[in-house]
Design a protein around this motif. Sequence first.
Motif, PDB file in Angstrom:
ATOM      1  N   LEU A   1       0.840  -1.206   0.000  1.00 35.10           N
ATOM      2  CA  LEU A   1       0.000   0.000   0.000  1.00 35.10           C
ATOM      3  C   LEU A   1       0.873   1.253   0.000  1.00 35.10           C
ATOM      4  O   LEU A   1       0.638   2.190  -0.775  1.00 35.10           O
ATOM      5  N   LEU A   2       1.881   1.281   0.846  1.00 35.82           N
ATOM      6  CA  LEU A   2       2.748   2.454   0.924  1.00 35.82           C
ATOM      7  C   LEU A   2       3.516   2.666  -0.387  1.00 35.82           C
ATOM      8  O   LEU A   2       3.688   3.794  -0.846  1.00 35.82           O
ATOM      9  N   ASP A   3       3.963   1.553  -1.007  1.00 32.47           N
ATOM     10  CA  ASP A   3       4.665   1.662  -2.295  1.00 32.47           C
ATOM     11  C   ASP A   3       3.738   2.247  -3.354  1.00 32.47           C
ATOM     12  O   ASP A   3       4.147   3.080  -4.170  1.00 32.47           O
ATOM     13  N   ARG A   4       2.494   1.787  -3.342  1.00 28.82           N
ATOM     14  CA  ARG A   4       1.532   2.283  -4.337  1.00 28.82           C
ATOM     15  C   ARG A   4       1.265   3.767  -4.139  1.00 28.82           C
ATOM     16  O   ARG A   4       1.175   4.530  -5.113  1.00 28.82           O
ATOM     17  N   LEU A   5       1.161   4.198  -2.898  1.00 28.87           N
ATOM     18  CA  LEU A   5       0.934   5.620  -2.622  1.00 28.87           C
ATOM     19  C   LEU A   5       2.129   6.458  -3.067  1.00 28.87           C
ATOM     20  O   LEU A   5       1.960   7.542  -3.629  1.00 28.87           O
ATOM     21  N   ARG A   6       3.323   5.941  -2.823  1.00 33.10           N
ATOM     22  CA  ARG A   6       4.523   6.673  -3.250  1.00 33.10           C
ATOM     23  C   ARG A   6       4.588   6.774  -4.766  1.00 33.10           C
ATOM     24  O   ARG A   6       4.966   7.808  -5.322  1.00 33.10           O
ATOM     25  N   SER A   7       4.206   5.680  -5.460  1.00 31.87           N
ATOM     26  CA  SER A   7       4.251   5.694  -6.926  1.00 31.87           C
ATOM     27  C   SER A   7       3.239   6.669  -7.514  1.00 31.87           C
ATOM     28  O   SER A   7       3.402   7.139  -8.640  1.00 31.87           O
ATOM     29  N   GLN A   8       2.210   6.956  -6.754  1.00 25.29           N
ATOM     30  CA  GLN A   8       1.193   7.909  -7.200  1.00 25.29           C
ATOM     31  C   GLN A   8       1.546   9.344  -6.812  1.00 25.29           C
ATOM     32  O   GLN A   8       0.756  10.262  -7.033  1.00 25.29           O
ATOM     33  N   GLY A   9       2.718   9.536  -6.228  1.00 22.07           N
ATOM     34  CA  GLY A   9       3.140  10.869  -5.842  1.00 22.07           C
ATOM     35  C   GLY A   9       2.581  11.332  -4.516  1.00 22.07           C
ATOM     36  O   GLY A   9       2.677  12.518  -4.164  1.00 22.07           O
ATOM     37  N   GLN A  10       1.989  10.428  -3.738  1.00 28.24           N
ATOM     38  CA  GLN A  10       1.425  10.787  -2.436  1.00 28.24           C
ATOM     39  C   GLN A  10       2.544  10.913  -1.403  1.00 28.24           C
ATOM     40  O   GLN A  10       3.527  10.160  -1.442  1.00 28.24           O
ATOM     41  N   THR A  11       2.379  11.830  -0.485  1.00 29.33           N
ATOM     42  CA  THR A  11       3.370  12.027   0.574  1.00 29.33           C
ATOM     43  C   THR A  11       2.935  11.359   1.876  1.00 29.33           C
ATOM     44  O   THR A  11       3.403  11.702   2.951  1.00 29.33           O
ATOM     45  N   ILE A  12       2.027  10.417   1.770  1.00 28.29           N
ATOM     46  CA  ILE A  12       1.498   9.735   2.958  1.00 28.29           C
ATOM     47  C   ILE A  12       2.418   8.576   3.322  1.00 28.29           C
ATOM     48  O   ILE A  12       2.691   7.698   2.487  1.00 28.29           O
ATOM     49  N   GLY A  13       2.874   8.579   4.556  1.00 32.63           N
ATOM     50  CA  GLY A  13       3.746   7.517   5.037  1.00 32.63           C
ATOM     51  C   GLY A  13       3.109   6.738   6.169  1.00 32.63           C
ATOM     52  O   GLY A  13       1.936   6.946   6.524  1.00 32.63           O
ATOM     53  N   MET A  14       3.893   5.843   6.752  1.00 31.01           N
ATOM     54  CA  MET A  14       3.374   4.995   7.832  1.00 31.01           C
ATOM     55  C   MET A  14       2.889   5.826   9.014  1.00 31.01           C
ATOM     56  O   MET A  14       1.847   5.514   9.619  1.00 31.01           O
ATOM     57  N   ASP A  15       3.611   6.898   9.335  1.00 25.93           N
ATOM     58  CA  ASP A  15       3.207   7.732  10.473  1.00 25.93           C
ATOM     59  C   ASP A  15       1.824   8.342  10.235  1.00 25.93           C
ATOM     60  O   ASP A  15       1.014   8.451  11.165  1.00 25.93           O
ATOM     61  N   ASN A  16       1.539   8.747   8.969  1.00 26.11           N
ATOM     62  CA  ASN A  16       0.232   9.325   8.665  1.00 26.11           C
ATOM     63  C   ASN A  16      -0.873   8.298   8.832  1.00 26.11           C
ATOM     64  O   ASN A  16      -1.939   8.592   9.395  1.00 26.11           O
ATOM     65  N   LEU A  17      -0.619   7.069   8.354  1.00 23.51           N
ATOM     66  CA  LEU A  17      -1.627   6.017   8.463  1.00 23.51           C
ATOM     67  C   LEU A  17      -1.928   5.717   9.927  1.00 23.51           C
ATOM     68  O   LEU A  17      -3.090   5.631  10.334  1.00 23.51           O
ATOM     69  N   ARG A  18      -0.875   5.559  10.722  1.00 30.03           N
ATOM     70  CA  ARG A  18      -1.064   5.222  12.129  1.00 30.03           C
ATOM     71  C   ARG A  18      -1.728   6.373  12.891  1.00 30.03           C
ATOM     72  O   ARG A  18      -2.553   6.141  13.786  1.00 30.03           O
TER      73      ARG A  18
END
Length: 802
Positions: free
Chosen positions: A135-152
Amino acid sequence: MAFDFFRRRQKLVIIVMVILMVSFLISFQGLEMLFPSRDPSKLPVGQTQSGKILGRQVSQAGGDLQILSDYLRLGELRSEAVLPYLQLLNMGDRSELAFVLLQQEARNMGITVTGAEIDVFLSQLGWQGAELESLLDRLRSQGQTIGMDNLRSSVGKWLLVQKAYESAVVLAPPSEQHLKHLYQDLKENIQLQYVRVPAEKYLDQVAEPSAEEIDQQFQAFRNVLSATDNMDAPQETFPATDSFGFGYKQPNRVKVDYLLVQHEPLRRALEPSAEEILRYFEAHRDQFTKEVPLATQPSTAPATQPAPTRSVRKTLREAEEEVVAAATEELVQANVDAILRFAEAEVGRLASQGNLKEGQSPYDQVAAQVTLGPDDQTVRDALEREVPRAVIDRIAQMPLDKAVRELARGVKLQTIVYPWGRHGEFDVDPKVKVTLRAQDKLTLGAALEQITQQVFGPTTPATAPATQPKTQPASKPTTQPVQIRWGMFTRLRANSREVLFPYGGEESLRMFPIAVGKTALVDRQELAENQLLRSASSSQQFFGGQWLTETAFQAAPFQKSDKQTGSTVRLNEDRRAYVFGDTMGVMLWRLTQAVPAYVPETIDSIPGLRQQVARDIKIKKAFEKARQEAQKILASGKAMEEAAKARNLDLTKTEMLPRKQEVNLQQMQMMRARLTGRQPGLEILLVQPVEFVPSRVPGLSLPTDAIREEFLKQAFALAPENPEASVKDPSKPAVIALPSDGSVLVAQRVDYRPPVVGEYEDQYRPRLANQALAIRQWRIRSEWFNWDNLARRTGFTFAENK
């Protein structure tokens, strides 16, 4: 000279110097204090008992909800644990602000969330290990700046809210007495027959009321809404079981303008190209699969068990029909969105430039820009095109849909949207056979007229059989010839040639991409009678939104206070709504007028009100005559049928009536959703699971639970004292007065069915206990995540930002 200038303007110079010195000393922070920023994120949205709520907090909450819904897919969890979250989202436009308030409330309650709890919650959602990294890889590939800290962080905020709710819920099991009483209400049944004596029958025997009587009646009910104007809260109009429902207060009224973009005309007009079909297939390969047998050794399983299979992707050839349908739908949605964005931008441009014409809806002006009507030269030229002789010869006993396609190709049109299918009183079969005839030249317009005459043909009476051979014309209960006038729409994307749409003639056959309309100044009941507007919702899903007929009456002029509720609708504010039912589409709509309910100052200030008050007085007096007549029937001792016949009244027999009926509200909503072509989702679980309501009696107006309960109380007074004795013998008749229905009944029991104790213990007790508990859970959850309750609990009021 310069010195002289400063000497003459000494005070001004000193003031300027002081301002410069102060500005320097207090720096930027001081300037911001003197000249506050208008950055919306820094402005207060409102105030709670714990302090201000700023715009940036609400924006952050919106981001958290997006993470929870779109990325972690919390709303798709197949568990009742998701219901509190769906209840939060069900607050619609206020869900982001509500999320902020709920977090603040949870912290004030001392609720905390640990990292371990976040881990457990993520694993319950299926996000752990490789899945979470993917999920995090897919978000990064889409240019999203959302990381694990944001999800948690987002999960932790939701767990705060969830734990606060769970700590506040106290669920006690229903008492045995409650369950037994409920069982008796559901399973004790009585059947009545009755003679209905209507008060209206005696109106002619009542003298006209005096001016004093009229004034007294008006003064008594001038501050009460009438029964027809108060469908949402009938108990206010019928405060007692003997209320007639009189009321002369004028209800809230609104005017609505709308522009509807319809799906079906676009669906028939648009055809995806080969490139678009291939592109859609490549982007959605996983949607098109089939089951194939596993290539394994011979199975030892019994022959009755299905052979094991695996899912594989279809080829484009195998999935072509599905892919074309899906790509067409995507094209339709893209065109709908483009048309709406154009309309919104154009309305804004007209307003900003002051080009809105007085007395004309902006939607009319927008529609005029994209419509070529029957009298437009472009449309006339298209209808004058000559149909090639080869096309005329081919259209001989050809199915209608195929013939129309041949015509369009023959005259080099993109397509012709012929109105086959069900349209009001018409039901046009696309496979009905048609033939073109021409000795010489035949224009497209003349060819379409020939086809229409054959399709709708010699008209037949309305009582014609419902099923007809497919070669027969559509029936219409009139002898007037059917006319279809044609038009064009100029905002279609992905089309290089013209499309003809049914534009005029028979109104029910009109299939144009857009339609505009407006209502008169109408009350809630009148707006609900508008078939199109009552099918419009703020949500693309059948559930989870708010119906336009409700939203319209939340306009700012109807709000008692903006402090807690906030105004949801403002005049001349464009809003989108999604239309379900026969006319699927998306509309822009706006309130152009909202007149709050008001008490008439005088009886003559409302046309016709004096006559209405006078008639209500006569109804009340006539009701007493109806009561007297019912007593005469009772005293006559005649059989009910004979008494009814002698007075030219009807004798009615009810079905078996329990005191209460079980209504499965979730099943009802699921049926409604499927009738509109929508697949119900998890939102169905937000509906109250079941309700136990006093039985309704068809044919009688019993508008409130209290009135129905009183009627059933008097009906069950006719039950036999000894249920073991024969219950088939009719009881003695009794008089039941029903002011809400404007009638008096002479009723008697004709059948009775007592509750069975053994049935309660063996079958009903566990089910009723579960239903009672589910109702209690639903009520607590609905009340906890209700905006008004939340605002009250937190002391929230909206800020008055200038």
